[in-house]
Scaffold this motif. Structure first.
Motif, PDB file in Angstrom:
ATOM      1  N   THR A  21     -15.869  65.070 -65.286  1.00  0.00           N
ATOM      2  CA  THR A  21     -14.529  65.711 -65.409  1.00  0.00           C
ATOM      3  C   THR A  21     -13.581  65.022 -64.707  1.00  0.00           C
ATOM      4  OG1 THR A  21     -15.269  67.882 -66.401  1.00  0.00           O
ATOM      5  CG2 THR A  21     -12.838  67.583 -65.745  1.00  0.00           C
ATOM      6  N   LEU A  22     -13.577  64.800 -63.619  1.00  0.00           N
ATOM      7  CA  LEU A  22     -12.461  64.271 -62.602  1.00  0.00           C
ATOM      8  C   LEU A  22     -12.816  62.592 -62.928  1.00  0.00           C
ATOM      9  CD1 LEU A  22     -10.279  64.437 -60.746  1.00  0.00           C
ATOM     10  CD2 LEU A  22     -11.816  64.081 -58.903  1.00  0.00           C
ATOM     11  N   HIS A  23     -13.787  62.136 -63.383  1.00  0.00           N
ATOM     12  CA  HIS A  23     -13.817  60.443 -63.344  1.00  0.00           C
ATOM     13  C   HIS A  23     -13.202  60.167 -64.660  1.00  0.00           C
ATOM     14  CE1 HIS A  23     -16.220  59.332 -59.957  1.00  0.00           C
ATOM     15  NE2 HIS A  23     -17.152  60.474 -60.222  1.00  0.00           N
ATOM     16  N   ILE A  24     -13.411  61.225 -65.716  1.00  0.00           N
ATOM     17  CA  ILE A  24     -12.912  60.885 -66.884  1.00  0.00           C
ATOM     18  C   ILE A  24     -11.405  61.010 -67.142  1.00  0.00           C
ATOM     19  CG2 ILE A  24     -12.630  61.605 -69.605  1.00  0.00           C
ATOM     20  CD1 ILE A  24     -15.754  62.549 -69.138  1.00  0.00           C
ATOM     21  N   ILE A  25     -10.857  62.020 -66.445  1.00  0.00           N
ATOM     22  CA  ILE A  25      -9.346  62.350 -66.179  1.00  0.00           C
ATOM     23  C   ILE A  25      -8.692  61.169 -65.482  1.00  0.00           C
ATOM     24  CG2 ILE A  25      -7.597  63.849 -65.336  1.00  0.00           C
ATOM     25  CD1 ILE A  25      -8.783  64.991 -67.820  1.00  0.00           C
ATOM     26  N   GLU A  26      -9.348  60.774 -64.530  1.00  0.00           N
ATOM     27  CA  GLU A  26      -8.737  59.732 -63.525  1.00  0.00           C
ATOM     28  C   GLU A  26      -8.847  58.427 -64.237  1.00  0.00           C
ATOM     29  OE1 GLU A  26      -8.860  58.404 -58.772  1.00  0.00           O
ATOM     30  OE2 GLU A  26     -10.350  59.231 -59.816  1.00  0.00           O
ATOM     31  N   ASN A  27      -9.756  58.270 -65.028  1.00  0.00           N
ATOM     32  CA  ASN A  27      -9.945  57.039 -65.575  1.00  0.00           C
ATOM     33  C   ASN A  27      -8.880  56.860 -66.904  1.00  0.00           C
ATOM     34  OD1 ASN A  27     -11.281  54.385 -66.586  1.00  0.00           O
ATOM     35  ND2 ASN A  27     -11.814  55.525 -68.490  1.00  0.00           N
ATOM     36  N   LYS A  28      -8.490  57.958 -67.604  1.00  0.00           N
ATOM     37  CA  LYS A  28      -7.505  57.753 -68.612  1.00  0.00           C
ATOM     38  C   LYS A  28      -6.131  58.021 -67.983  1.00  0.00           C
ATOM     39  CE  LYS A  28     -10.131  59.548 -72.467  1.00  0.00           C
ATOM     40  NZ  LYS A  28      -9.803  58.558 -73.407  1.00  0.00           N
ATOM     41  N   PHE A  29      -5.909  58.702 -67.062  1.00  0.00           N
ATOM     42  CA  PHE A  29      -4.483  59.235 -66.726  1.00  0.00           C
ATOM     43  C   PHE A  29      -4.414  58.494 -65.305  1.00  0.00           C
ATOM     44  CE2 PHE A  29      -5.702  62.227 -69.943  1.00  0.00           C
ATOM     45  CZ  PHE A  29      -4.429  61.967 -70.644  1.00  0.00           C
ATOM     46  N   GLY A  30      -5.384  57.758 -64.478  1.00  0.00           N
ATOM     47  CA  GLY A  30      -5.001  57.415 -63.106  1.00  0.00           C
ATOM     48  C   GLY A  30      -4.827  58.445 -62.050  1.00  0.00           C
ATOM     49  N   ASN A  31      -4.004  58.241 -61.241  1.00  0.00           N
ATOM     50  CA  ASN A  31      -3.569  59.125 -60.032  1.00  0.00           C
ATOM     51  C   ASN A  31      -2.982  60.501 -60.768  1.00  0.00           C
ATOM     52  OD1 ASN A  31      -4.901  57.917 -57.991  1.00  0.00           O
ATOM     53  ND2 ASN A  31      -3.241  56.826 -57.584  1.00  0.00           N
ATOM     54  N   ASP A  32      -2.153  60.196 -61.837  1.00  0.00           N
ATOM     55  CA  ASP A  32      -1.474  61.459 -62.396  1.00  0.00           C
ATOM     56  C   ASP A  32      -2.817  62.422 -62.837  1.00  0.00           C
ATOM     57  OD1 ASP A  32       0.956  60.554 -61.947  1.00  0.00           O
ATOM     58  OD2 ASP A  32       1.273  59.963 -64.145  1.00  0.00           O
ATOM     59  N   GLY A  33      -3.566  61.735 -63.310  1.00  0.00           N
ATOM     60  CA  GLY A  33      -4.796  63.063 -63.994  1.00  0.00           C
ATOM     61  C   GLY A  33      -5.479  63.456 -62.671  1.00  0.00           C
ATOM     62  N   TYR A  34      -5.845  62.658 -61.665  1.00  0.00           N
ATOM     63  CA  TYR A  34      -6.610  63.387 -60.527  1.00  0.00           C
ATOM     64  C   TYR A  34      -5.445  64.380 -59.808  1.00  0.00           C
ATOM     65  CZ  TYR A  34      -8.669  63.477 -55.895  1.00  0.00           C
ATOM     66  OH  TYR A  34      -9.310  63.687 -54.824  1.00  0.00           O
ATOM     67  N   ALA A  35      -3.995  64.150 -59.762  1.00  0.00           N
ATOM     68  CA  ALA A  35      -3.201  64.836 -59.068  1.00  0.00           C
ATOM     69  C   ALA A  35      -3.090  66.169 -59.753  1.00  0.00           C
ATOM     70  CB  ALA A  35      -1.871  64.167 -58.723  1.00  0.00           C
ATOM     71  N   PHE A  36      -2.924  65.900 -61.106  1.00  0.00           N
ATOM     72  CA  PHE A  36      -2.733  67.206 -62.148  1.00  0.00           C
ATOM     73  C   PHE A  36      -3.661  68.022 -61.984  1.00  0.00           C
ATOM     74  CE2 PHE A  36      -3.358  69.535 -66.104  1.00  0.00           C
ATOM     75  CZ  PHE A  36      -1.809  69.840 -66.357  1.00  0.00           C
ATOM     76  N   TRP A  37      -5.079  67.540 -62.077  1.00  0.00           N
ATOM     77  CA  TRP A  37      -6.374  68.385 -62.069  1.00  0.00           C
ATOM     78  C   TRP A  37      -6.238  69.271 -60.697  1.00  0.00           C
ATOM     79  CZ3 TRP A  37      -9.059  71.855 -64.334  1.00  0.00           C
ATOM     80  CH2 TRP A  37     -10.471  71.771 -63.807  1.00  0.00           C
ATOM     81  N   PHE A  38      -5.931  68.720 -59.571  1.00  0.00           N
ATOM     82  CA  PHE A  38      -6.100  69.231 -58.515  1.00  0.00           C
ATOM     83  C   PHE A  38      -4.945  70.487 -58.228  1.00  0.00           C
ATOM     84  CE2 PHE A  38      -9.598  66.500 -57.508  1.00  0.00           C
ATOM     85  CZ  PHE A  38     -10.480  67.692 -57.210  1.00  0.00           C
ATOM     86  N   LYS A  39      -3.748  69.829 -58.659  1.00  0.00           N
ATOM     87  CA  LYS A  39      -2.655  70.890 -58.487  1.00  0.00           C
ATOM     88  C   LYS A  39      -2.673  71.835 -59.523  1.00  0.00           C
ATOM     89  CE  LYS A  39       0.947  67.507 -56.807  1.00  0.00           C
ATOM     90  NZ  LYS A  39       1.683  68.538 -55.652  1.00  0.00           N
ATOM     91  N   LEU A  40      -3.356  71.676 -60.527  1.00  0.00           N
ATOM     92  CA  LEU A  40      -3.712  72.840 -61.570  1.00  0.00           C
ATOM     93  C   LEU A  40      -4.548  73.822 -61.012  1.00  0.00           C
ATOM     94  CD1 LEU A  40      -3.090  73.977 -64.443  1.00  0.00           C
ATOM     95  CD2 LEU A  40      -5.103  72.773 -65.062  1.00  0.00           C
TER      96      LEU A  40
END
Length: 167
Positions: A21-40
């Motif tokens: 999950t995190l690899h896919i989110i980070e690949n598609k959205f960069g650091n915004d995806g990584y940060a979004f997931w953990f802030k969520l």
């Protein structure tokens, strides 16, 4: 007087080894995806019973402010998280965010507190009580019956991203 038992957490385990999950989110959205997931996840942790009802415009805007992404990006990420099973997909279809894996990681906390953790059935019950199947508030116990009502225009302004997400 004993301290009241709370249904929130101040921290959650953050593994150094990440799954697909995190690899896919980070690949598609960069650091915004990584940060979004953990802030969520942080937001889920501090929200009573660990689910977020994004049908409320104020809650939606608060989530955007916390995650620091625009509404369109948030919608894309949440849709992808649902498709990947990171958040419960049927609940996300009615704009409720809940993660079974996140809740499972908190079971030991709630065992020590000796209180029950909200289950999927509890959240589904909340949704059935609050929302009619067509998405309209199901007022089970109305205060009064009226033939007509005058409605003033709302002063709430929605962001363009919020409106696009709900079209």
């Amino acid at each position: 007087m004993p301290r009241s038992k709370k249904a929130t957490v101040d921290y959650f385990p953050h593994s150094c080894l990440h799954g697909k999950t995190l690899h896919i989110i980070e690949n598609k959205f960069g650091n915004d995806g990584y940060a979004f997931w953990f802030k969520l996840l942080e937001l889920l942790g501090t929200t009573e019973n660990h689910f977020i009802d994004l049908n409320d415009p104020a809650t939606w805007e608060y989530m955007l402010a916390q995650t620091r992404v625009n509404g369109e990006t948030a919608g894309w990420i949440l849709n992808l998280l649902a498709a990947l099973g990171a958040i419960h997909e049927p609940l996300w279809k009615i704009k409720i965010v809940w993660s079974e894996n996140f809740v499972k990681n908190l079971e030991a906390v709630y065992q020590r507190r000796r209180i029950d953790l909200y289950t999927l059935a509890d959240i589904e019950g909340y949704c059935k009580h609050k929302y009619h199947q067509n998405g309209i508030n199901d007022d089970i116990n109305p205060q009064s019956k009226v033939k007509e009502s005058k409605v003033k225009k709302s002063k709430v302004e929605y962001t363009v991203e919020f409106l696009k997400l709900y079209d």
